[in-house]
Design a protein around this motif. Structure first.
Motif, PDB file in Angstrom:
ATOM      1  N   PRO A  71      35.097  41.166  33.951  1.00 40.82           N
ATOM      2  CA  PRO A  71      35.463  40.146  32.954  1.00 40.82           C
ATOM      3  C   PRO A  71      36.834  39.514  33.190  1.00 40.82           C
ATOM      4  N   LEU A  72      37.705  40.183  33.937  1.00 41.75           N
ATOM      5  CA  LEU A  72      39.035  39.596  34.164  1.00 41.75           C
ATOM      6  C   LEU A  72      38.952  38.280  34.939  1.00 41.75           C
ATOM      7  N   TRP A  73      37.834  38.073  35.639  1.00 46.24           N
ATOM      8  CA  TRP A  73      37.638  36.780  36.316  1.00 46.24           C
ATOM      9  C   TRP A  73      37.406  35.667  35.299  1.00 46.24           C
ATOM     10  N   GLY A  74      37.145  36.026  34.071  1.00 49.78           N
ATOM     11  CA  GLY A  74      36.927  35.013  33.046  1.00 49.78           C
ATOM     12  C   GLY A  74      38.175  34.726  32.228  1.00 49.78           C
ATOM     13  N   HIS A  75      39.285  35.350  32.611  1.00 51.22           N
ATOM     14  CA  HIS A  75      40.517  35.160  31.850  1.00 51.22           C
ATOM     15  C   HIS A  75      41.532  34.374  32.673  1.00 51.22           C
ATOM     16  N   GLU A 103      43.184  36.364  35.652  1.00 55.30           N
ATOM     17  CA  GLU A 103      43.870  37.651  35.599  1.00 55.30           C
ATOM     18  C   GLU A 103      43.411  38.549  36.751  1.00 55.30           C
ATOM     19  N   ALA A 104      42.118  38.453  37.109  1.00 57.04           N
ATOM     20  CA  ALA A 104      41.596  39.284  38.196  1.00 57.04           C
ATOM     21  C   ALA A 104      42.356  39.037  39.493  1.00 57.04           C
ATOM     22  N   GLU A 105      42.695  37.773  39.761  1.00 56.61           N
ATOM     23  CA  GLU A 105      43.409  37.443  40.994  1.00 56.61           C
ATOM     24  C   GLU A 105      44.808  38.040  41.003  1.00 56.61           C
ATOM     25  N   VAL A 106      45.460  38.010  39.849  1.00 59.15           N
ATOM     26  CA  VAL A 106      46.818  38.563  39.772  1.00 59.15           C
ATOM     27  C   VAL A 106      46.752  40.079  39.965  1.00 59.15           C
ATOM     28  N   VAL A 107      45.808  40.707  39.300  1.00 53.28           N
ATOM     29  CA  VAL A 107      45.668  42.161  39.432  1.00 53.28           C
ATOM     30  C   VAL A 107      45.405  42.529  40.888  1.00 53.28           C
ATOM     31  N   GLU A 108      44.526  41.767  41.521  1.00 55.30           N
ATOM     32  CA  GLU A 108      44.189  42.037  42.915  1.00 55.30           C
ATOM     33  C   GLU A 108      45.425  41.893  43.808  1.00 55.30           C
ATOM     34  N   ALA A 109      46.215  40.847  43.554  1.00 63.95           N
ATOM     35  CA  ALA A 109      47.405  40.599  44.378  1.00 63.95           C
ATOM     36  C   ALA A 109      48.407  41.746  44.276  1.00 63.95           C
ATOM     37  N   LEU A 110      48.419  42.413  43.125  1.00 67.47           N
ATOM     38  CA  LEU A 110      49.391  43.496  42.925  1.00 67.47           C
ATOM     39  C   LEU A 110      48.959  44.780  43.628  1.00 67.47           C
ATOM     40  N   HIS A 111      47.731  44.825  44.098  1.00 72.31           N
ATOM     41  CA  HIS A 111      47.234  46.076  44.678  1.00 72.31           C
ATOM     42  C   HIS A 111      46.736  45.904  46.107  1.00 72.31           C
ATOM     43  N   ARG A 112      47.237  44.901  46.790  1.00 65.25           N
ATOM     44  CA  ARG A 112      46.769  44.687  48.163  1.00 65.25           C
ATOM     45  C   ARG A 112      47.519  45.547  49.162  1.00 65.25           C
ATOM     46  N   ALA A 113      47.108  45.428  50.436  1.00 64.61           N
ATOM     47  CA  ALA A 113      47.709  46.234  51.510  1.00 64.61           C
ATOM     48  C   ALA A 113      49.226  46.040  51.562  1.00 64.61           C
ATOM     49  N   VAL A 114      49.656  44.805  51.390  1.00 65.93           N
ATOM     50  CA  VAL A 114      51.096  44.557  51.288  1.00 65.93           C
ATOM     51  C   VAL A 114      51.397  44.382  49.811  1.00 65.93           C
ATOM     52  N   PRO A 115      52.098  45.339  49.236  1.00 63.19           N
ATOM     53  CA  PRO A 115      52.271  45.309  47.782  1.00 63.19           C
ATOM     54  C   PRO A 115      53.150  44.141  47.352  1.00 63.19           C
ATOM     55  N   CYS A 116      52.884  43.648  46.184  1.00 68.81           N
ATOM     56  CA  CYS A 116      53.734  42.589  45.663  1.00 68.81           C
ATOM     57  C   CYS A 116      54.118  42.970  44.247  1.00 68.81           C
ATOM     58  N   THR A 117      55.368  42.786  43.918  1.00 66.26           N
ATOM     59  CA  THR A 117      55.891  43.305  42.659  1.00 66.26           C
ATOM     60  C   THR A 117      56.629  42.247  41.855  1.00 66.26           C
ATOM     61  N   THR A 118      56.720  41.044  42.400  1.00 65.31           N
ATOM     62  CA  THR A 118      57.575  40.029  41.777  1.00 65.31           C
ATOM     63  C   THR A 118      56.758  38.814  41.344  1.00 65.31           C
ATOM     64  N   LEU A 119      57.369  37.994  40.480  1.00 65.14           N
ATOM     65  CA  LEU A 119      56.729  36.761  40.052  1.00 65.14           C
ATOM     66  C   LEU A 119      56.486  35.813  41.229  1.00 65.14           C
ATOM     67  N   ASP A 120      57.500  35.691  42.095  1.00 60.11           N
ATOM     68  CA  ASP A 120      57.319  34.814  43.257  1.00 60.11           C
ATOM     69  C   ASP A 120      56.238  35.363  44.176  1.00 60.11           C
ATOM     70  N   GLY A 121      56.184  36.685  44.321  1.00 60.48           N
ATOM     71  CA  GLY A 121      55.154  37.308  45.148  1.00 60.48           C
ATOM     72  C   GLY A 121      53.764  36.977  44.625  1.00 60.48           C
ATOM     73  N   VAL A 122      53.607  37.060  43.325  1.00 60.79           N
ATOM     74  CA  VAL A 122      52.327  36.708  42.703  1.00 60.79           C
ATOM     75  C   VAL A 122      52.033  35.224  42.919  1.00 60.79           C
ATOM     76  N   LYS A 123      53.078  34.417  42.797  1.00 58.90           N
ATOM     77  CA  LYS A 123      52.898  32.973  42.974  1.00 58.90           C
ATOM     78  C   LYS A 123      52.422  32.645  44.387  1.00 58.90           C
ATOM     79  N   PHE A 124      53.066  33.241  45.379  1.00 61.29           N
ATOM     80  CA  PHE A 124      52.691  32.925  46.757  1.00 61.29           C
ATOM     81  C   PHE A 124      51.283  33.425  47.095  1.00 61.29           C
ATOM     82  N   ARG A 125      50.828  34.477  46.426  1.00 60.62           N
ATOM     83  CA  ARG A 125      49.493  35.010  46.725  1.00 60.62           C
ATOM     84  C   ARG A 125      48.381  34.347  45.921  1.00 60.62           C
ATOM     85  N   THR A 126      48.699  33.924  44.703  1.00 56.49           N
ATOM     86  CA  THR A 126      47.615  33.444  43.823  1.00 56.49           C
ATOM     87  C   THR A 126      47.787  31.991  43.378  1.00 56.49           C
TER      88      THR A 126
END
Lengths: 443, 129, 535
Positions: free
Chosen positions: C401-405, C415-438
């Motif tokens: 359901p997070l794909w619907g948010h 939300e699913a994309e952000v969650v996924e970005a935080l748990h990838r092989a190269v971890p991302c922990t910052t707002l900019d990191g989330v921005k560049f990935r999603t």
């Protein structure tokens, strides 16, 4: 994809959407569905915890959440269906909405009428182009307001506010009251953008200096804001070299204007007003795309929520009338902003409505002025006017034209104006000059 | 005998009338510029005993949101604002909350209550802190 | 504290597009590679702030590293981006001439390009330019058409390089600035970062604008990096249609000039100007610089509306002095210390080819490179809701359901994309990191809407207190602390000061306040962090 059939679908459950949906339902519309992307109804009102809402409409001075709750209850009582955490992805000319949420997935709503009530977003750093570093700690005032009032976190401890819009002024006091130090509020224009009462109670009361004709010319700090350089500007709003000074701070709040949120309106493809950035609407609040209505900050930026609600009622009534196939037909007359007026909405008035009921015109003055006459002019003749002691660009001017002031006969094409369509010009003129030409006008 | 004349901007409503008011011995002797009666009352209050409505937030346990907005039921003396803010900063109330529920009675000895500005439901799983 | 000790065959310093590219190239072989990066994420230096162009390669002087690696890199792009799921569009590019003298210059570029091996270069007449780019300045006389030119996403490429490298066994250490290196017998033997020492056979210096400082750590001073700052405008997608391919002015001696180009995400980018700056931290935009950019951009596309700007930024290009060219090769006198430095434009285009070149240099210097049979060159492109059709979107939401948010209203990021970005092989922990990935926060509202939501998701998913979440690592905190604390803290200080001044002789009201303060002070104990450090 789940399909929803309804008479009226409303996009956005802020003050505009809530009032429009409730009114549509009350005016006889069948199924009315109200969608919002946030987790609860009420929109931005939920974070506007200060008082000052509802004085004109409810004769009480309420806070934003109280005003919201009043209209949330009205919508519920009227029987409006609500869909929260629901993002509208697409609106089509044929009045279909594609939306998405967690529980139902993609949803297609087919409506007889759609009311766009998405509100506005804040102009940000990129929109005003502030040079300097790009550290954390630069917020739009509304984003900071959400953090402080709803999420429970402070954006910083030493604050500079750029822009004297109401949200910025309110936040200056709010952050002070939460223990932050607001160093200054800067306004690039020679006069404040916010309401005078907010200057008094949010700045003067708190001892926060307001610098008019000043702006931020540089932002310091690599990771977090460490300070800003401010400068005085000239009459063309350009910074004057040599007037710069630095203010140490960890946060820069931007209150530099709102932009009607019209991405969906653009998808539909209707006519937009280049001044407001919103759709061109009729006095029923219908856009140039039949069956698509709009109200609130989507159409133009309002100063008082009471005016938003009034406008939304009109939209709700219009949508209900359309759903019941009872829309006014016949001729329309175009409104135009004349001297002293930056814009006027609505843009098209049905002559039938002008004959039958009050028609409310919302406008903004181009510059502050005292003792003026606000006039509606058709074919070179003043058909209705009212006196205003003070007009300010920050405050909306409302001109309510009583029934029968403009009759089909009077709205003959205004050849003097060069246009072939009949138009109603609104203008703001100094009263003294007015008196002098009174005789001439009557002639 | 004290006589004071001051230029004020009325903040009772968004119109923001500019007032010129004269007060003598706690009585308003003259007010100009106000477009309604409330302006005169404001002028007297502002010169003799200025008051403000305080709006803020209070921490919530188990609520839909971590904070609930609150306000003083009526304007309170301006010089009490700091104390009121401090007092309500220490409060934690439990959800559910009804709109206009009393959050702090007789806050800071003003005789005026602080009330909730909205209703708030209780959530079964409180937000993680 | 005892430092952790790691052993590597190669340590790569710097996780920009060059360092990550080298890491991914070496991941093909049976060698132990450690990639160290001083910032909190990959791609946080020059890689995140450039024009995002895949150059054809007609500018560089024939025979230089720049010329060779540009053309080779350009030819590698389609395959690399396909393997790694990175956005790349072969749009072609145009150099636009506004006078006959400039047309002569186009002929020179074309001749140079032919020597460099650039395919398909052609000088095309005004009419053809206006047909394919109707919004270009009508004063155009002719243009150099380079069919191999294109656009990409630099940070997507660096993130993909890093993720694929890590998936194939490379170890990545983020927030790990190199603080020293040990040199024994003329060779680097170990690299030191805070809390970790890495014993290594080779070092690759891909430290971008800090590459000269890194080289000095091994006792060499062969070049100096003089950062050249370039400022940019990014425009709303609404005006993304104004150009379909990168438009260059006729270049000057030092730069390719102010470019107007589409981005792979549908925006429009304009820039850069070029100003040598002394300070490697000077990423500030300036009023004069931004004015220069908009003026230059309008010479190419007069209808470019400044009010559609959504953000401005500056990047620093690593210009090596005296070389002028890329500095690639073993440092003189330290044969196992390999520079990949001075990678200014066309560094992004060259990156895949730089990786090959560094690999060959390492092999020549004695690194044994045996191909790994299990190397997987593929890194799947992360799923983006906005790129899917309605049926695909529905299917995803049914599973999760997070794909619907939707949390980013501008770019329709879920939300699913952000969650996924935080748990990838190269971890991302910052707002900019989330921005560049999603792309959450990369749209027209620039994070005004999604910012609080992303902070909340990082807090929930990574267990980081909201006031510890940063924009880009270090002390770039978004928030200063829970509300109420600030007020009580301030009052606590005031009343403590009061108590000291009064020598304990406080009146009853003060005692009340003081008691309250003490309670609150106690309550806040155990709440650590920056938010309470500055009182």
């Amino acid at each position: 994809m789940r399909t929803v059939e309804c008479d009226v679908a409303v996009v956005g459950a802020g003050p505009a959407g809530l009032a429009a949906a409730a009114r549509a339902k009350r005016c006889g519309a069948g199924r009315v569905v109200l969608m919002d992307r946030d987790r609860e109804l009420g929109g931005i009102l939920n974070q506007c915890i200060h008082n000052g809402f509802g004085l004109q409409l409810l004769s009480q001075e309420l806070t934003g959440p109280e005003y919201a709750e009043h209209f949330i209850n009205e919508a519920r009582d009227a029987g409006v269906e609500t869909m929260l955490d629901t993002m509208v992805l697409e609106v089509t000319r044929s009045r279909q909405i594609v939306a998405v949420n967690r529980t139902e997935g993609l949803i297609q709503a087919n409506a007889k009428a759609i009311i766009l009530a998405m509100g506005a977003r804040e102009r940000n750093r990129g929109g005003v182009i502030i040079p300097g570093m790009r550290p954390a700690g630069v917020f739009t005032a509304g984003a900071a307001q959400r953090f402080v009032n709803m999420e429970g976190y402070m954006p910083g401890k030493r604050i500079v506010v750029l822009g004297s819009g109401d949200i910025g002024l309110i936040m200056a006091r709010r952050l002070t009251w939460e223990g932050a130090k607001v160093e200054a509020v800067l306004e690039i224009l020679p006069f404040p953008s916010g309401l005078t009462r907010n200057i008094v109670q949010c700045l003067n009361d708190q001892g926060i200096p307001l610098y008019l004709s000043h702006t931020v010319v540089d932002i310091h700090g690599e990771e977090r804001v460490e300070g800003v350089t401010v400068a005085r500007v000239d009459s063309d709003l350009r910074p004057i070299p040599g007037t710069e000074w630095d203010i140490e701070c960890d946060t820069l709040l931007l209150s530099v204007g709102l932009i009607p949120e019209n991405e969906l309106t653009r998808d539909v493809g209707g006519e937009l007003d280049p001044v407001t950035g919103g759709p061109v609407v009729t006095d029923e609040m219908e856009t140039s795309t039949p069956g698509i209505f709009a109200c609130g900050n989507v159409v133009h930026i309002h100063d008082l929520v009471d005016n938003v609600t009034r406008e939304a009622w009109t939209a709700g009534e219009g949508a209900a009338r359309l759903a019941a196939r009872q829309q006014p037909g016949g001729e329309t007359i175009r409104t135009r902003a004349g001297d002293g007026v930056r814009y006027v909405a609505p843009h098209l008035l049905h002559l039938d409505n002008l004959v039958a009921r009050d028609v409310r015109l919302f406008m903004r003055a181009t510059r502050p002025a005292e003792r003026v006459q606000v006039e509606a002019v058709v074919g070179g003749k003043v058909v209705f006017s009212k006196f205003e002691r003070v007009v300010r660009p920050a405050e909306m001017v409302v001109l309510t034209i009583p029934p029968g002031k403009v009759s089909p006969g009077k709205a003959s094409p205004d050849h003097a104006g060069g246009g072939s369509h009949p138009e109603l010009v609104v203008r703001i003129t100094p009263r003294d000059r007015d008196t002098a030409v009174e005789g001439g006008r009557k002639a | 005998m004290s006589r004071e004349t001051a230029e004020l901007t009325c903040i009772v409503c968004p119109v923001g009338c500019r007032l010129r008011a004269t007060v003598e011995d706690g009585q308003l002797v003259e007010a100009q510029g106000n477009s309604c009666k409330r302006g005169a009352v404001y002028a007297l209050d502002e010169l003799c005993a200025p008051k403000r409505t305080v709006t803020s937030t209070v921490r919530v346990e188990g609520g839909f949101l971590p904070l609930v907005p609150v306000r003083t039921r009526e304007p309170i003396p301006k010089d009490k604002i700091a104390q009121v803010l401090l007092d309500i900063a220490k409060i934690r109330i439990d959800a559910p909350i009804r709109i206009h529920q009393i959050v702090a009675a007789d806050v800071a000895g003003t005789g005026i209550d602080v009330i909730a500005s909205r209703s708030m439901s209780r959530v079964s799983a409180p937000r993680a802190e | 504290m005892q430092a952790r000790r790691l052993a590597a065959d190669v340590v790569i310093i710097g996780a920009g597009v060059v360092g990550t590219g080298v890491a991914r190239e070496l991941a093909r072989y049976d060698v132990r590679v450690v990639l160290v990066e001083k910032r909190a994420d990959v791609a946080f230096g020059t890689t995140k702030a450039n024009t995002a162009l895949v150059h054809a390669g007609y500018d560089a002087e024939p025979g230089t590293w720049k010329a060779r690696l540009n053309v080779r890199g350009n030819s590698l792009y389609p395959k690399v981006c396909a393997e790694l799921g990175v956005a790349y569009k072969n749009t072609g590019s145009l150099v636009v001439a506004f006078s006959e003298a400039q047309v002569l210059h186009l002929q020179e570029l074309k001749a140079k390009g032919r020597i460099n091996g650039v395919p398909g270069l052609e000088v095309i007449p005004r009419e053809r330019v206006l047909t394919i780019e109707p919004d270009v300045n009508p004063d155009v006389v002719a243009a150099l058409w380079a069919p191999s030119g294109g656009i990409t996403s630099p940070w997507e490429l660096a993130i993909a390089f890093a993720e694929n490298a890590v998936a194939n066994g490379v170890e990545l250490l983020l927030s790990s600035p190199v603080i020293g290196m040990d040199v024994r017998g003329g060779r680097v033997s170990s690299v030191r970062c805070p809390g970790v020492v890495i014993d290594t056979g080779f070092v690759v210096n891909a430290a971008g604008i800090w590459a000269d400082d890194i080289e000095r750590m091994v006792g060499r001073d062969d070049f100096e990096i003089t950062p050249r700052r370039g400022e940019y405008y990014l425009f709303d997608k609404r005006v993304g249609h104004l150009v379909s391919r990168p438009l260059f002015p006729v270049p000057s001696r030092s730069t390719k000039g102010i470019v107007v180009a589409p981005t792979v995400d549908g925006n429009l980018i304009a820039g850069p100007n070029a100003l040598l700056v002394g300070d490697k931290g000077d990423l500030a935009t300036t009023a004069a610089g931004l004015a220069e950019v908009i003026e230059g951009a309008r010479r190419l596309v007069p209808g470019l509306p400044a009010r559609e700007s959504i953000t401005n930024f500056a990047g620093l290009r690593a210009v090596a002095v005296p070389a002028g060219d890329f500095v690639i090769g073993a440092s003189p006198g330290v044969p196992n210390f390999i520079n990949a430095a001075g990678i200014q434009s066309p560094g992004l285009t060259a990156a895949p080819a730089i990786a090959e070149a560094v690999r060959d240099i390492l092999a020549d210097a004695g690194l044994e490179l045996a191909e790994k049979p299990d190397f997987n060159p593929v890194r799947e492109r992360p799923t983006r809701f906005a790129e899917l059709c309605r049926d695909e979107q529905s299917a995803l939401i049914e599973k999760n359901p997070l794909w619907g948010h939707i949390i980013c209203r501008c770019e329709n990021v879920t939300e699913a994309e952000v969650v996924e970005a935080l748990h990838r092989a190269v971890p991302c922990t910052t707002l900019d990191g989330v921005k560049f990935r999603t792309r959450a926060g990369a749209g027209r509202c620039q994070g005004g809407f999604c910012g609080p939501r992303v902070v909340d998701i990082i807090h929930r998913e990574l267990g980081v207190a909201p006031e510890q979440v940063t924009k880009k690592g270090g002390r770039s905190y978004i928030l200063s602390g829970p509300s109420k604390d600030s007020l009580l803290e301030q009052t606590a200080c005031r009343c403590l000061a009061h108590a000291i001044r009064d020598d304990g002789q406080a009146d009853t009201e003060d005692v009340g306040t003081e008691d309250a303060c003490r309670i609150e002070m106690r309550e806040r104990e155990g709440v650590g962090g920056h938010a309470h450090g500055g009182v």
